[in-house]
Design a protein around this motif. Structure first.
Motif, PDB file in Angstrom:
ATOM      1  N   ARG A 260       7.303  -2.213  -6.808  1.00  0.00           N
ATOM      2  CA  ARG A 260       7.737  -1.078  -5.980  1.00  0.00           C
ATOM      3  C   ARG A 260       8.622  -0.118  -6.771  1.00  0.00           C
ATOM      4  NH1 ARG A 260       9.944  -5.602  -4.300  1.00  0.00           N
ATOM      5  NH2 ARG A 260      12.052  -5.965  -5.024  1.00  0.00           N
ATOM      6  N   ASP A 261       9.134  -0.569  -7.922  1.00  0.00           N
ATOM      7  CA  ASP A 261       9.995   0.298  -8.732  1.00  0.00           C
ATOM      8  C   ASP A 261       9.222   1.095  -9.769  1.00  0.00           C
ATOM      9  OD1 ASP A 261      12.301  -0.407  -7.424  1.00  0.00           O
ATOM     10  OD2 ASP A 261      12.688  -2.110  -8.742  1.00  0.00           O
ATOM     11  N   ARG A 264       9.611   4.732  -9.986  1.00  0.00           N
ATOM     12  CA  ARG A 264      10.822   5.303 -10.587  1.00  0.00           C
ATOM     13  C   ARG A 264      10.631   5.618 -12.061  1.00  0.00           C
ATOM     14  NH1 ARG A 264      15.560   1.355  -9.037  1.00  0.00           N
ATOM     15  NH2 ARG A 264      16.882   2.862 -10.088  1.00  0.00           N
ATOM     16  N   ARG A 326       0.450  -2.767   0.586  1.00  0.00           N
ATOM     17  CA  ARG A 326       1.742  -2.737   1.267  1.00  0.00           C
ATOM     18  C   ARG A 326       2.715  -3.780   0.714  1.00  0.00           C
ATOM     19  NH1 ARG A 326       2.399   1.955   3.527  1.00  0.00           N
ATOM     20  NH2 ARG A 326       4.362   0.959   4.112  1.00  0.00           N
ATOM     21  N   GLN A 396       0.189 -12.938  10.060  1.00  0.00           N
ATOM     22  CA  GLN A 396      -0.028 -11.829  11.008  1.00  0.00           C
ATOM     23  C   GLN A 396      -1.511 -11.635  11.279  1.00  0.00           C
ATOM     24  OE1 GLN A 396       1.571  -7.976  10.012  1.00  0.00           O
ATOM     25  NE2 GLN A 396       3.600  -8.795   9.600  1.00  0.00           N
TER      26      GLN A 396
ATOM     27  N   SER C  65       2.863  -5.245  12.256  1.00  0.00           N
ATOM     28  CA  SER C  65       1.778  -4.801  11.391  1.00  0.00           C
ATOM     29  C   SER C  65       2.326  -4.546  10.002  1.00  0.00           C
ATOM     30  CB  SER C  65       1.149  -3.522  11.926  1.00  0.00           C
ATOM     31  OG  SER C  65       0.318  -2.987  10.908  1.00  0.00           O
ATOM     32  N   VAL C  66       1.713  -5.214   9.047  1.00  0.00           N
ATOM     33  CA  VAL C  66       2.181  -5.075   7.674  1.00  0.00           C
ATOM     34  C   VAL C  66       1.950  -3.644   7.177  1.00  0.00           C
ATOM     35  CG1 VAL C  66       0.058  -5.777   6.508  1.00  0.00           C
ATOM     36  CG2 VAL C  66       2.258  -6.335   5.501  1.00  0.00           C
ATOM     37  N   MET C  67       1.059  -2.908   7.839  1.00  0.00           N
ATOM     38  CA  MET C  67       0.829  -1.518   7.441  1.00  0.00           C
ATOM     39  C   MET C  67       2.045  -0.641   7.744  1.00  0.00           C
ATOM     40  SD  MET C  67      -1.949  -1.568   5.904  1.00  0.00           S
ATOM     41  CE  MET C  67      -2.340   0.161   5.603  1.00  0.00           C
ATOM     42  N   ASP C  68       2.917  -1.131   8.617  1.00  0.00           N
ATOM     43  CA  ASP C  68       4.119  -0.362   8.975  1.00  0.00           C
ATOM     44  C   ASP C  68       5.332  -0.829   8.186  1.00  0.00           C
ATOM     45  OD1 ASP C  68       3.036   1.378  10.727  1.00  0.00           O
ATOM     46  OD2 ASP C  68       3.761   0.397  12.552  1.00  0.00           O
ATOM     47  N   ASN C  69       5.148  -1.538   7.069  1.00  0.00           N
ATOM     48  CA  ASN C  69       6.322  -2.155   6.459  1.00  0.00           C
ATOM     49  C   ASN C  69       7.165  -1.167   5.657  1.00  0.00           C
ATOM     50  OD1 ASN C  69       4.785  -1.865   4.146  1.00  0.00           O
ATOM     51  ND2 ASN C  69       5.161  -3.938   3.399  1.00  0.00           N
ATOM     52  N   ARG C  70       8.429  -1.500   5.541  1.00  0.00           N
ATOM     53  CA  ARG C  70       9.400  -0.748   4.741  1.00  0.00           C
ATOM     54  C   ARG C  70       9.412   0.742   5.067  1.00  0.00           C
ATOM     55  NH1 ARG C  70       7.043  -3.169  -0.408  1.00  0.00           N
ATOM     56  NH2 ARG C  70       7.903  -1.340  -1.440  1.00  0.00           N
ATOM     57  N   LEU C  71       9.410   1.060   6.356  1.00  0.00           N
ATOM     58  CA  LEU C  71       9.521   2.460   6.764  1.00  0.00           C
ATOM     59  C   LEU C  71      10.991   2.820   6.912  1.00  0.00           C
ATOM     60  CD1 LEU C  71       6.707   2.708   9.469  1.00  0.00           C
ATOM     61  CD2 LEU C  71       6.622   3.409   7.080  1.00  0.00           C
ATOM     62  N   ALA C  89       9.995  -5.775   5.232  1.00  0.00           N
ATOM     63  CA  ALA C  89       8.789  -5.948   4.413  1.00  0.00           C
ATOM     64  C   ALA C  89       7.599  -6.445   5.220  1.00  0.00           C
ATOM     65  CB  ALA C  89       9.082  -6.918   3.271  1.00  0.00           C
ATOM     66  N   GLN C  90       7.846  -7.034   6.393  1.00  0.00           N
ATOM     67  CA  GLN C  90       6.743  -7.509   7.224  1.00  0.00           C
ATOM     68  C   GLN C  90       6.363  -6.495   8.297  1.00  0.00           C
ATOM     69  OE1 GLN C  90       4.850 -10.170   6.757  1.00  0.00           O
ATOM     70  NE2 GLN C  90       6.025 -10.354   4.863  1.00  0.00           N
ATOM     71  N   GLY C 262      16.437  -8.354   2.501  1.00  0.00           N
ATOM     72  CA  GLY C 262      16.613  -6.974   2.064  1.00  0.00           C
ATOM     73  C   GLY C 262      17.180  -6.851   0.660  1.00  0.00           C
ATOM     74  N   PHE C 265      15.144  -5.303  -2.053  1.00  0.00           N
ATOM     75  CA  PHE C 265      14.761  -3.906  -1.861  1.00  0.00           C
ATOM     76  C   PHE C 265      15.943  -2.955  -2.029  1.00  0.00           C
ATOM     77  CE2 PHE C 265      11.936  -6.527   0.708  1.00  0.00           C
ATOM     78  CZ  PHE C 265      10.737  -6.232   0.091  1.00  0.00           C
ATOM     79  N   LEU C 266      17.130  -3.546  -2.090  1.00  0.00           N
ATOM     80  CA  LEU C 266      18.356  -2.760  -2.163  1.00  0.00           C
ATOM     81  C   LEU C 266      18.341  -1.815  -3.359  1.00  0.00           C
ATOM     82  CD1 LEU C 266      21.001  -2.838  -0.530  1.00  0.00           C
ATOM     83  CD2 LEU C 266      21.932  -4.314  -2.276  1.00  0.00           C
ATOM     84  N   SER C 268      15.866  -0.709  -4.976  1.00  0.00           N
ATOM     85  CA  SER C 268      14.792   0.276  -4.959  1.00  0.00           C
ATOM     86  C   SER C 268      15.104   1.386  -3.975  1.00  0.00           C
ATOM     87  CB  SER C 268      13.475  -0.399  -4.579  1.00  0.00           C
ATOM     88  OG  SER C 268      13.274  -1.540  -5.354  1.00  0.00           O
ATOM     89  N   TYR C 271      17.713   0.654   1.392  1.00  0.00           N
ATOM     90  CA  TYR C 271      18.991   0.021   1.735  1.00  0.00           C
ATOM     91  C   TYR C 271      19.024  -0.547   3.145  1.00  0.00           C
ATOM     92  CZ  TYR C 271      19.662   4.190   4.444  1.00  0.00           C
ATOM     93  OH  TYR C 271      19.494   5.164   5.379  1.00  0.00           O
ATOM     94  N   ALA C 274      18.827  -4.451   4.249  1.00  0.00           N
ATOM     95  CA  ALA C 274      19.978  -5.348   4.097  1.00  0.00           C
ATOM     96  C   ALA C 274      21.218  -4.803   4.790  1.00  0.00           C
ATOM     97  CB  ALA C 274      20.276  -5.570   2.613  1.00  0.00           C
TER      98      ALA C 274
END
Lengths: 536, 325, 303
Positions: A260-261, A264, A326, A396, C65-71, C89-90, C262, C265-266, C268, C271, C274
């Motif tokens: 994911r980085d 950057r 994803r 899922q 839905s994993v398609m909606d992850n990390r929005l 992430a999920q 989290g 992902f912090l 990246s 934020y 977490a």
């Protein structure tokens, strides 16, 4: 005492002020090698490091094709006898010439290696009935059973200098201690570098556990001289700090930044990166043997995983492309078989494993489970890239077609012992092919175990297909490459049809580096200074 | 007195034995290290040979006894993962942890003592109440989350400090330290701060309590009435009164931080002993975990033993047969 | 790192009605404490009502839905739902996940503290009542437990028994009972020297009766007071264990597990995964600690 104190102090001050000189390379690793001893533990980080200092008789290129190294050529008599011609004019970093004696010594050492972790090469040399040296630069190996992959496996077996231990005439005879009169070296003896003497492009300089491994150019190397005078490997296990170190200019090359980085560095002119598909396949292994299975609950009390239609439905329910996009941030390739296309013995065009939840529901209904069933997916959370997240995403997808799934995620320390006791019903697995051949996965996972556990050692799901077993047992002793490839393809097709293993994707490996450098990437995930080139 | 020393000595040895049994069994219970160490494709013969070499085929009590026998000879075993003596691995990590804790305790003292004095001298004032409320915050923040927020603020948003790892080290008398390089200090700052915060809170509370107690005592009141300046009172009487408990507690905290600053070292990927402990637990490197806990316990038991003996020798009121709790 | 760590002794105080009223008065008069009580009330209410107010059931995999992850916070999902605090992430709605996580964290905190109290009180009472060898054995075990870092014990235990809310509770009970045992014993010893107990003993009342009817009710006060702070300690411990990769199941995340998830992902820039559950966790622990601290001071319990 006084003198050493003073010199330590001076060394300290020098370190403090020394500028980073040209021609030096600093590489941040994601996992630290556990030892310098090349015969200690057959692990990717160890093997990558020792390839700098030591050579094998053969080597693998970035696509795991076998190439000559200390052996210039080899041939096989069609059965069990191999003749390797050794390279002339090679010297070890301590000035000793390289001869057949060093090969015999090194083979012997893998059998006399008291501190090694099992599986570190003794299984290869243990299969030798005789090793002879007709002259100083020829080695003749006779194996118990035909072993078509011998040149592949020898690529990882580092050749030590026989001068590190006192000996008489060396002979491949473990019972007579091979002619060695001194004590065999153990793992700790290599860490200070005294015994770390090889023929490789780099020389050992220093090793501080947890901090760094330093190498310097081996001026006596037989091949073209390396461009880097000094190479330092620094272990930085966390992906974030590793990338931060590259961005701050501390490191020249880093391995495995988080996918994911990548965005950057993509837009930053100061850096480059490469994403290389590896042979590591990620899959689920289903319990197709037991009735009932511990983590499956169906209304009829049976184990639905025994029904091929259910297994097909599970594969159809998973959207591999979505998981790659994803969760893997596109740093993976969808897997429709167990080794990437183009590798030895892989299918050229395997049928695509499509995402079709409607078809999955239909198949489940046909199989007698219109309301689905309950399932627990077991997974590691610290072994493969995003392992626990992948499993949750699969849960899922399965839940959405009616297979109500739970996830039990645990550390590998707990997972692997439990899996080997067959405690799971659906278990996440990962397998990279060290030989670069399809046989690696096929003989280990779906094959019915033999007594010595050299095949089928990981068949935890109890998969049993006599036809497949016949094919794989033939393949691994077939020396003719074309014939072997064909049998392996047939065997691979059988396993895919069986459906007891649901492949998800092949992990990709990422390297990032400063823009003035170039790294080609390797399928075996090794990070090697020899492949870091100047971009100009 | 001799009887008392003997009694305490026996108690200490019993504690060590109990710890060794518990730790040994606990790590044994997590899982079989062979499954982690040996790749699955290894032949059964090779695997069995390895199991026998490590003594893992023996029943657990026999494994324990052979560990105990070796431990009595001073050998705490070899790491399964690295193949070298477990004690060497642990000692190699000591300097990193030591410098981290040293800086953390220094920070805690330098900030905590003045704030504690301030809060203790005027316990009912607004700033004092704010300080005391702050100490509750200091205790409340879970160490791992606090560390993450420090990284978020100072590394991600402000970009002032590196996110993790140890910086450049220099060797002083053969011991690598990062306290003497700028890069090293930059890497040290966040983990040290993270470790310092709860100790700062502890320090403030101790000093504040001691100060409040001291200024209510007669000799201080007398000095004040005599017109001795405030500075002098604080410097001579109050500080002296609180120094002993502060030093005692700081010393105890120092010890437990060196042994178990696991969470902070994990968050900041600090290559110290706490990180080694966690890594070893997850790698099922049983000899390292057991050796680690044994060394830490030995240290604590030895210190407690000495302290008790000293107390008994110095203070005749301590009942020599009674319990010390 | 709990204030109770520095405890070496405890003195019980009479918890009579007058004092209780005094405490309530003091809580009302202190703005911070009043705020903490109100906040704690709100958090408890949110946890109780989570299934009714959360926009999504984060434990139900079919609704994610994993398609909606990390929005990012405020994003719109594929099904039209708005994720006010973003997703993880999920593809879990963070707001819902926090509400449910609050529930899990409180459940673990309250249940394990209750369990530890029960075990600790029984052990302390037994030690005080019987004295001698029984006392020595119990108290050596207590010393042993308190001398060990609790996180290590719980980590190793959970590593061997696996994940699960029930298992975490057991692990926390195991590491927390000892402090109550020590407090209870000290309080009960003070009580035992009082004349009415001696009278009861001389009168020949059964030991069990003395323990449960006299010793227990009259010496339990100090232990209960300290337990408020220990709830916060238990919640922190659960969060830390989840951070270390053992603890509650990954499909039913507590606040601690949400934060842990989290972490990666912090750096990246994501934020929110977490940070928001972290804020909820800190508010919960802070309010518990503030209330507990006030109670402790009012009853004058050192522990």
């Amino acid at each position: 005492m006084h003198r050493t104190l003073i010199s330590a102090f001076i060394a300290g001050t020098c370190l403090l002020s020394a500028p980073a000189w040209a021609q030096s390379l600093k590489i941040a690793l994601s996992s630290e090698p556990t030892a310098i001893d090349p015969h200690y533990h057959d692990l990717t980080p160890n093997n990558a490091l020792i390839a700098h200092i030591f050579d094998g008789l053969t080597k693998q290129d970035e696509n795991q094709k076998v190439l000559p190294n200390l052996a210039t050529s080899w041939e096989n008599d069609g059965k069990t006898r191999w003749t390797f011609k050794l390279r002339q004019g090679v010297t070890f970093s301590n000035g000793q010439p390289f001869t057949a004696d060093d090969v015999i010594f090194s083979f012997c050492r893998t059998l006399k290696n008291e501190t090694a972790i099992a599986g570190s090469f003794a299984d290869i040399t243990g299969n030798f009935t005789a090793v002879e040296a007709p002259d100083s630069h020829t080695i003749v190996i006779t194996t118990k059973a035909p072993d078509p992959l011998l040149p592949n496996f020898l690529s990882g077996l580092a050749i030590l200098s026989s001068s590190i231990v006192p000996h008489d005439k060396l002979a491949f005879d473990a019972a007579k201690n091979c002619g060695v009169t001194g004590t065999w070296p153990v793992v700790g003896d290599f860490n200070d570098g005294k015994l770390a003497i090889g023929t490789g492009p780099y020389k050992f300089k220093s090793y501080t556990k947890g901090t760094s491994v330093e190498l310097e150019r081996n001026d006596k190397y037989w091949g073209p001289a390396e461009p880097w005078a000094n190479v330092t490997f620094v272990p930085v296990p966390n992906a974030g700090p590793r990338l931060a170190g590259l961005l701050a200019g501390d490191y020249d090359v880093i391995e495995n930044p988080a996918a994911r980085d990548v965005s950057r560095i993509r837009d930053d002119k100061r850096f480059g990166y490469v994403i290389m598909p590896s042979t590591r396949v990620i899959y689920f292994q289903l319990d197709v043997e037991r009735e009932p299975s511990p983590f499956v609950k169906a209304e009829n009390g049976k184990n639905p995983l025994k029904d091929p239609r259910v297994r097909k439905a599970m594969s159809l329910a998973i959207d591999r492309d979505a998981i790659i996009k994803r969760i893997m941030d596109s740093a993976a390739e969808p897997a429709y078989q167990f080794l990437p296309n183009g590798m030895f013995g892989a299918l050229a065009n395997p049928p695509k494993l499509a995402y079709d939840p409607a078809a999955a529901k239909k198949l489940l209904a046909e199989a007698g489970y219109p309301n689905g069933f309950q399932l627990t997916l077991s997974t590691t959370n610290d072994r493969y890239i995003n392992d626990s997240q992948i499993t949750q995403a699969v849960a899922q997808y399965l839940t959405q077609v009616g297979i109500r799934s739970e996830v039990d995620a645990m550390a590998r320390a707990i997972y692997f012992p439990r899996r080997s006791k067959k405690e799971f019903s659906v278990a996440l697995g990962g397998w990279g092919s060290t030989s670069g051949e399809a046989s690696s996965f096929l003989r280990q996972w779906p094959a019915t175990p033999d007594e010595a556990k050299t095949i089928g050692g990981s068949n935890y799901g109890g998969y049993n297909d006599p036809e497949f077993d016949k094919l794989i047992r033939t393949a691994i002793v077939t020396l003719d490459d074309a014939k072997r490839a064909e049998i392996l393809q047939q065997a691979g097709t059988k396993v895919l049809e069986g459906g007891a293993f649901i492949p998800l994707h092949f992990e990709s490996t990422i390297w990032a580096y400063k823009a003035n450098l170039k790294y080609a990437g390797r399928a075996d995930q090794f990070t090697m200074a020899m492949q870091v080139k100047s971009a100009k | 007195m001799t009887a008392y020393i003997l009694q305490r000595l026996i108690q200490s040895i019993l504690v060590l034995l109990a710890v060794s049994v518990v730790v040994f069994l606990a790590v044994y219970g997590i899982g079989d290290p062979i499954e982690l160490l040996v790749p699955p494709q290894v032949s059964a013969a090779e695997r069995t040979a390895m199991i026998q070499r490590l003594g893992l085929d023996l029943p657990v009590w026999q494994q324990y006894l052979s560990f105990l026998g070796n431990a009595l000879k001073g050998d705490l075993g070899h790491s399964f993962v690295h193949g070298v003596p477990a004690v060497d691995l642990i000692l190699a990590r000591l300097p990193a942890t030591f410098e981290l804790v040293l800086l953390a305790m220094g920070l805690a003292a330098v900030i905590g003592i003045p704030l504690g004095l301030l809060a203790g001298l005027n316990p009912e004032s607004r700033p004092s109440r704010a300080i005391m409320a702050g100490t509750i915050l200091g205790f409340s923040l879970p160490s791992f989350w606090k560390g993450m927020m420090l990284i978020l603020l100072f590394s991600v948003f402000l970009g002032w400090l590196p996110t993790a790892g140890r910086g450049e080290t220099v060797s002083v008398f053969g011991i690598p330290t990062s306290l003497l390089t700028l890069d090293g200090l930059k890497h040290l700052a966040l983990p040290a701060l993270n470790l310092a915060i709860p100790n700062m809170a502890l320090m403030i509370r101790l000093v504040a309590a001691g100060t409040t107690e001291a200024i209510s005592q007669d000799y201080v009141k007398y000095a004040r009435a005599k017109g001795v300046r405030r500075k002098r009172i604080v410097g001579r009487h109050v500080l002296r009164n609180i120094l002993i408990p502060v030093v005692t507690v700081a010393g105890m905290e120092f010890g437990s931080l060196v042994a178990f600053s696991t969470i902070t070292e994990t968050v900041f990927a600090w290559p110290g002993m706490g990180k080694l402990l966690i890594d070893s637990v997850y790698q099922l490197d049983r000899p390292v975990v057991v050796a680690y806990v044994m060394l830490a316990t030995l240290l604590f038991v030895a210190v407690n033993f000495l302290v008790d003996i000293l107390y008994a020798a110095l203070d005749p009121r301590v009942k020599l047969t009674g319990e010390m709790a | 790192m709990n204030p109770s760590r520095t405890a070496t002794s405890a003195v019980a105080a009479d918890a009579d009605t007058a004092l209780r009223q005094k405490v309530l008065r003091r809580i009302r008069s202190r703005p911070t404490t009043r705020g903490a009580v109100i906040l704690l009330g709100i958090l408890l209410l949110l946890a109780l009502l989570a299934p009714f107010i959360a926009p999504q059931n984060p434990h139900d995999l079919a609704s994610l839905s994993v398609m909606d992850n990390r929005l990012e916070p405020g994003s719109q999902g594929m099904t039209g739902i708005t994720y006010w605090l973003g997703t993880d992430a999920q593809g879990r709605d963070m707001l819902s996940a926090i509400l449910y996580g609050l529930r899990t964290s409180l459940l673990v905190g309250l249940t394990s503290t209750a369990g530890a109290l029960a075990v600790g009180i029984l052990a302390g009472l037994t030690a005080a009542q019987f004295g001698g060898a029984v006392d020595a054995v119990i108290m050596r075990i207590v010393d042993f437990m308190l001398g060990f870092p609790s996180i290590l014990i719980a980590l190793v235990l959970l590593a061997s028994i696996g994940r699960g809310v029930d298992k975490v509770i057991v692990a926390i009970i195991l590491v927390q009972w000892a402090q109550y045992a020590r407090l209870m014993r000290a309080a009960a010893l003070v009580e035992r020297r009082k004349e009415y107990i001696e009278a009861a003993v001389n009168f020949g009342l059964p030991t069990r009766h003395i323990m449960l009817a006299h010793l227990l009710p009259n010496s339990i006060g100090s232990v209960l007071v300290v337990s408020t702070i220990s709830i916060a300690g238990a919640i922190t411990l659960e969060a830390t264990l989840s951070f270390l990769g053992v603890g509650v199941p990954v499909t039913q995340p507590s606040l601690g597990l949400l934060i842990a998830n989290g972490f990666e992902f912090l750096l990246s820039g994501e934020y929110w995964i977490a940070a928001f559950p972290g804020i909820a966790l800190v508010l919960l622990i802070m309010s518990l600690n503030l209330v507990g601290e006030r109670l402790r001071r009012s009853f004058n319990v050192r522990g």
